[in-house]
Design an enzyme around this catalytic site. Structure first.
Site, PDB file in Angstrom:
ATOM      1  N   HIS C  50       8.524 -28.700  -4.764  1.00  0.00           N
ATOM      2  CA  HIS C  50       8.749 -27.362  -4.247  1.00  0.00           C
ATOM      3  C   HIS C  50      10.232 -26.997  -4.185  1.00  0.00           C
ATOM      4  CE1 HIS C  50       7.182 -24.042  -1.795  1.00  0.00           C
ATOM      5  NE2 HIS C  50       8.333 -24.119  -1.159  1.00  0.00           N
ATOM      6  N   HIS C  96       2.573 -18.553  -1.867  1.00  0.00           N
ATOM      7  CA  HIS C  96       2.187 -19.227  -0.623  1.00  0.00           C
ATOM      8  C   HIS C  96       0.725 -19.642  -0.760  1.00  0.00           C
ATOM      9  CE1 HIS C  96       3.808 -19.536   3.714  1.00  0.00           C
ATOM     10  NE2 HIS C  96       4.456 -20.331   2.906  1.00  0.00           N
TER      11      HIS C  96
END
Ligand SMILES: Nc1ncnc2c1ncn2[C@@H]1O[C@H](COP(=O)(O)OP(=O)(O)O)[C@@H](O)[C@H]1O
Lengths: 229, 80, 579, 80
Positions: C50, C96
């Site tokens: 990430h 998300h």
């Protein structure tokens, strides 16, 4: 004419209404911070839309106790006109300047769309540029716009001609299908008994510019300027 | 002291959330459920240790802020 | 005072932190010793997929990122393009996905919050939001719940903050049953000479924390976003963050107010991996060292450890470096908006991050090796096998075109999205010139006759069949949608959503999509200025369709020339353009 | 039977609403109030008259619909 727009933490239509007012008045309104307990003399106080205090607890409840509201109430008592739009309407009912309460939309969902409104009276500072019975299009954008008042209260509003706008369909008919949020009797906006305070859920300031898809709201601001200058 | 305040809608006031819950429960296959009503609960820690004074204080909070008498009822539970 | 836990760093603990054995060997090499728990936690988030883009970096570098219109390409919080008259548009898209699957409302809401922060961090006032959503089969028992939660969450956050949501897309496909996609995009406006960067410079300058307090939110969230879901992940249920859009709104106003002064040296939001990534990234970009005193960090709960404070993902927080002596001026603004404000450290010239808690040093790490020398992989990949072409003649003609049309219009993929966008406030800010429902959303640049046209597009089933052409098509579709409203396309942001990159076929989809995007962007002179990658979107070995969502931004120099969707009045001529 | 269900945020989960209430109470001059937390209360009428089976049923409702176990706790009170 001079106007003031109150800024609460979480107000988000304060700039929008200031732009609409400036266009009508030819000068910008004063922006008043919620912590201020006094502000300069004005001919109109506007409580704008938004999510003051995040709409936490109950919409408008926390703002109704802001410092500035004590002063707004005092001035309203002296007859200074007050306009509450959307969250501003919620603050007005919570602070007791207008009767009733605004509750979660019947659908439980936020609703953003053009709504037809029937002008219930053209006889007020705020609606002088409209004909009684005229249909106008404003924009609704709210999560808690379901107006509630008990039967006795509603009859009183009707008897004293305190209903400013009702939701209506394309042909100007006040029908259940035209009601976007479950409001009692399709009520979209009400006056106090002197018609110097108006609270309404739909946004006239978002229909005050042809680029935004309509101009029906402009007449409200222009009418106010004419009446208060 | 701790206060637990229940704020519920007055009877006669429409409770769309309650209706939605009823509907959703029946969709999920739960039978024999009705009259779902929803409310809020607010819990506070109070410095005040006298139950009587605490109750008075919380009552005032409810009337001034925590409940809207036009549409809501409230009740207060105190514990230590 | 809680003592800092100091467990032995076992291989299991290392694995739990998502570090591979060779990566851990590298940690030890960099430090010349065994890390403590705080340091291990920091490495683990900084080197997670990430934060580090370790699987994708090599390929992302091949995308065209330059052009006369580009003020800032990838590498900052968001991309910046010139829109003339000294003004700039700032935008980015971000996913998300995993949090939204676990808690659709809060996951989607905090996604919107995060992308808004990326944009206003750079000095822009956000002027519109977009979202690209993918859900599973409409008949899947979870889909309804996920869809309604996600849409309510996007609206709940964006509406409260007061930024209109004016465009987006929604697709359904069984491949997303266990991995929905929630990609949110924000576009903001700024003065081109008043842009703020995430660069910490000037030894001795104060490091400032503003916004909400730090709680034990989503600790390990950043590593969670980089690991495939196991079937039982619903049981484990990691903590998700709860968003507070009200605080975000205050934070926007307070930051923009401070940005009108010249007190800020650098600023960065605390996104995934919170204080860790924000402080390391800022320091690394500016070549500075940092001393942080965690006792000064505003906390929401008692007894938080250094590990928890460094890894917390609490929302609505920012980190800034100020010019010396400007603290009080800044403090006044944040206190006016009822936000927390704390001086939490200062810059040094050591190139190291030294962290103290309870008066003791709890971490001492070299910044560059962590932030910049993060691992980078050239993962093995296989091209997607060519699919047979279907000749139109082989498709049987419909017996009843009327019924077929009705079926098409009623299908989940083509039916009206009004149910979605009516839950979004698309006209707040009173500048929306084109609402959802057309080819692209259009917002006026306040006080001018100009406007921005914005759109997000991707057709994942094309990408599955041929990632190269699918990637190209997605870029071209945004170009067409902007052009269709009368805009001149300027640049794109992207959100690359794929499965597990350790599988060569999945990696091949990624490589193919990047290649297609590269060709389309180059041909159209339409550079990539920002983006985000979300990998490991797999459940029980089922990967999502390759989904390179593209967000395009264009400029309408004269709003009066805007075009709207066709067929509005009787008697209009119908013209078909193209092949 | 009647069931009253309290749904509260797990400790440690941010409660923006509680924070705002705390702030508003102190603005109104109420001293010594802290840790305001908010929750929901749901009241149901059940056809089921056996307390054990009723509790099981409501527990299932909570897990499936009424509470979100990721961030919320619930407790069930039954009365007749
Ligand atoms: N999630 C969403 N949020 C906001 N607007 C949306 C969303 N999904 C679809 N829309 C809007 O609905 C319209 C139709 O969407 P779509 O079918 O994707 O359009 P097209 O394929 O023509 O680009 C577009 O105007 C789009 O912006």
């Amino acid at each position: 004419m001079k106007a003031a727009v109150v800024v609460f933490p979480g107000s988000n239509c304060d700039r929008d209404v200031a732009v609409a007012l400036e266009r009508a008045m030819g000068r910008p309104p004063v922006m008043v911070w919620h912590k201020d307990s006094d502000f300069e003399d004005v001919d109109l106080v506007v409580l704008p839309g938004g999510f003051s205090y995040g709409d936490y607890l109950r919409v408008g409840a926390i703002s109704a106790h802001a410092n500035v509201m004590r002063e707004v109430k005092r001035r309203a008592g002296k007859g200074v006109p007050v306009l509450g739009i959307c969250n501003g309407f919620q603050v007005l009912t919570e602070s007791g300047l207008l009767p009733g309460a605004l509750m979660r939309n019947k659908s439980l969902r936020f609703v953003c769309k053009d709504v037809g409104l029937k002008v219930e009276t053209g006889q007020s500072l705020f609606t002088s540029r409209y004909e009684t019975g005229q249909r106008v299009t404003f924009m609704a954008a709210h999560h808690d716009g379901s107006y509630f008042i008990d039967d006795a209260g509603r009859r009183q509003l009707e008897d004293r001609e305190q209903i400013a706008f009702r939701y209506c369909d394309e042909r100007g008919q006040v029908t259940p299908e035209a009601n976007p949020n479950g409001s009692v009797a399709n009520i979209a906006g009400i006056f106090n008994s002197e018609k110097t305070v108006l609270g309404m859920m739909p946004h006239p300031e978002r229909m005050a510019d042809p680029v935004l898809g309509g101009e029906d709201g402009r007449a409200m601001f222009e009418g106010l300027v004419e009446a208060l200058s | 002291m701790k206060a637990r305040i229940h704020v519920t809608l007055k009877s006669g006031v429409l409770d769309p959330q309650g209706k939605a819950i009823e509907h959703a429960l029946s969709q999920l296959g739960f039978q024999g459920v009705d009259e779902a009503r929803t409310g809020k609960v607010i819990e506070l820690n109070l410095a005040e240790s006298d139950p009587e004074r605490a109750r008075e204080q919380v009552d005032l909070m409810c009337r001034q802020l925590l409940a809207n008498p036009v549409i809501e009822n409230y009740d207060i539970e105190l514990t230590t | 005072m809680t003592a800092e836990p100091n467990p032995e760093i076992t291989p299991e603990l290392v694995a739990e932190h998502g570090l591979k054995p060779d990566e851990y060997a590298r940690v030890r090499e960099i430090l010349g010793r065994t890390p403590n728990l705080v340091e291990l936690g920091i490495f683990s988030v900084m080197w997670s997929e990430h934060c580090s883009y370790k699987s994708s970096k090599k390929w992302l570098k091949t995308l065209p990122t330059e052009g006369p219109q580009v003020i800032q390409g990838p590498g900052e919080n968001a991309g910046v393009v010139d829109i003339g008259d000294g003004q700039a548009a700032i935008f980015k898209m971000e996913s998300h996905n995993h949090p939204s699957f676990i808690e659709p409302y809060q996951g989607a809401a905090t996604g919107v919050g995060g992308i808004l922060r990326d944009v206003f961090t750079m000095g822009a006032r956000p002027v519109c939001n977009l979202n690209a959503l993918r859900f599973g089969d409409p008949e899947h028992p979870k889909t309804r719940h996920l869809l309604s939660g996600v849409v309510a969450g996007i609206g709940g956050y964006g509406n409260c903050v007061g930024v209109p949501t004016i465009a987006g897309e929604v697709n359904f496909h069984p491949a997303y049953n266990g991995n929905i996609l929630v990609n949110a995009m924000t576009v903001g406006l700024a003065q081109a000479d008043r842009i703020f960067y995430a660069k910490a410079t000037g030894a001795g300058n104060p490091v400032i924390y503003v916004g909400s307090k730090t709680g034990r939110d989503g600790i390990h969230g950043a590593t969670m976003a980089s690991a495939s879901f196991e079937e039982d992940s619903e049981e484990k249920r990691p903590t998700v963050q709860v968003g507070d859009p009200f605080t975000e709104k205050l934070l926007i106003e307070a930051c923009l107010e401070l940005m009108e002064t010249d007190a800020i040296v650098g600023i960065q939001d605390m996104g995934a991996a919170g204080l860790t990534s924000s402080s390391f990234e800022m320091a690394s970009k500016g070549g500075a060292g940092v001393e942080l005193d965690l006792d000064r960090v505003p906390v929401r709960e008692d007894g938080m450890t250094a590990y928890e404070i460094m890894l917390s993902e609490s929302q609505e927080r920012m980190l800034m470096v100020l010019k010396p002596g400007r603290e009080d001026e800044a403090r006044r603004i944040f206190e006016k908006w009822d936000l927390d404000f704390a001086v939490v450290g200062q810059l040094t010239d050591t190139g190291r991050m030294v962290i103290r808690k309870n008066g003791q040093q709890v971490a001492d790490l070299p910044i560059d090796p962590l932030a910049e020398a993060a691992p980078e992989y050239d993962r093995p990949w296989e091209p997607t096998p060519a699919q047979p072409e279907i000749a139109p003649a082989d498709v049987p003609a419909s017996e009843d075109p009327g019924a077929a049309l009705e079926r098409l219009l009623g299908s989940a993929d083509l039916c009206s999205r009004r149910w979605v966008w009516e839950q979004y406030d698309y006209t707040v800010m009173a500048d929306t010139a084109q609402r959802p429902g057309g080819d692209a959303g259009v917002v006026r640049v306040r006080g001018t006759n100009k406007a921005l046209a914005v759109t997000v597009d991707c057709t994942p089933r094309y990408c599955l069949n041929d990632p190269v052409r699918g990637g190209m098509q997605a870029v071209a579709e945004t170009w067409r949608n902007i052009t269709a409203v009368g805009g001149r396309p300027l640049a794109i942001t992207d959100n690359m959503n794929f499965g597990n990159p350790e599988k060569p076929l999945v990696m091949g989809q990624f490589v193919g999509a990047v290649k297609g995007m590269r060709e389309a962007c180059a041909a159209l002179n339409y550079p990539v200025v920002s983006g985000n990658v979300s990998l490991y979107n797999e459940t029980a070995d089922t990967a999502i369709l390759p989904t390179p969502a593209i967000g395009g931004v264009g400029l309408l120099p004269d709003l009066s020339k805007m075009a709207t969707i066709a067929f509005t009045a009787e008697g209009e001529a119908i013209v078909l353009i193209g092949e």
